[in-house]
Design an enzyme around this catalytic site. Structure first.
Site, PDB file in Angstrom:
ATOM      1  CE  LYS A  60      -2.045   1.512   3.721  1.00 55.80           C
ATOM      2  NZ  LYS A  60      -2.934   1.635   4.894  1.00 55.80           N
ATOM      3  CG  ASP A  87      -7.416   3.643   2.602  1.00 57.12           C
ATOM      4  OD1 ASP A  87      -8.352   3.361   1.816  1.00 57.12           O
ATOM      5  OD2 ASP A  87      -7.312   4.756   3.141  1.00 57.12           O
TER       6      ASP A  87
END
Length: 225
Positions: free
Chosen positions: A130, A148
């Site tokens: 991420k 997320d």
């Protein structure tokens, strides 16, 4: 009278394009809410943002970056010195250790520069997929999408890209998001999840994509009651 056609759980390509068209019209130039001026500042901010708010991270880096905003400068501070600036952020002990270790690698292997390569980024302490996606997208202009909790929620609720985990959602997004919207998709979706499609009580009456959304538990428009 014709019956309303049943809609599947997943948005159709035309609906996906319409969704992003509306988000783009609402916010033509979306960007991260983390404060940064260089790829390195962004990298550190994203590492610090794990399980923390952007507001909290910005408050800390606002004091840190005027003092140390390069790998060499943070190495000179050391872990204990860095902790004095980031102590208000959750998990600051582990984050200080990771940031200093990352700075050492950047100095020793990359001449103090942030690598643009995914594998090199993910090899840095405290950097996962991420974080690498955020840096590649926001600092280097790559059409990556970092998933997320906000984006995961939006994609599953709306039917944009349902998936059982963040990687499944990311892979699906890379397939369904039109090419001309990929660069900014991450920012539109995270902002939508943060301010409209909120976890506990989504603000469906104010949502510009409400009619496209497949979320069956939409909050009612109280003004019509």
């Amino acid at each position: 009278m014709n019956a309303t056609p049943k809609r599947g759980k997943t948005l159709k390509p035309a609906e996906v394009r319409e969704l992003f068209s509306r988000l783009a019209e609402l916010n033509p130039h979306p960007t991260t809410e983390l404060a940064y001026t260089t790829p390195f500042e962004l990298l550190v901010a994203v590492i610090l943002s794990a399980q923390a708010t952007d507001v909290g991270v910005n408050k800390a880096t606002r004091k840190l970056y005027p003092v140390a905003n390069t790998p060499a400068a943070i190495l000179a501070l050391g872990e204990e010195g860095l902790k004095t600036y980031i102590a208000t952020i959750g998990l600051f002990n582990a984050k200080a250790k990771n940031v200093v270790a990352t700075c050492r690698i950047l100095v020793e292997q990359y001449d103090g520069e942030v690598p643009r390569d995914r594998a090199a980024l993910e090899a840095l302490p405290g950097v996962g997929r991420k974080t690498a996606n955020v840096v590649m997208n926001t600092a280097f202009g790559e059409p990556t999408i970092a998933v997320d909790t906000h984006i995961f929620r939006v994609c599953n609720r709306t039917g944009l890209a349902p998936g059982k985990d963040v990687r499944a959602v990311e892979d699906k997004l890379m397939k369904v998001v039109p090419e001309d919207y990929k660069q900014d998709a991450h920012h539109w979706l995270i902002l939508h999840g943060r301010y409209v499609c909120k976890a506990r009580k989504p603000d469906c009456p104010q949502c510009v994509i409400r009619d496209l959304c497949r979320f069956k538990d939409k909050t009612p428009d109280e003004s019509n009651r």
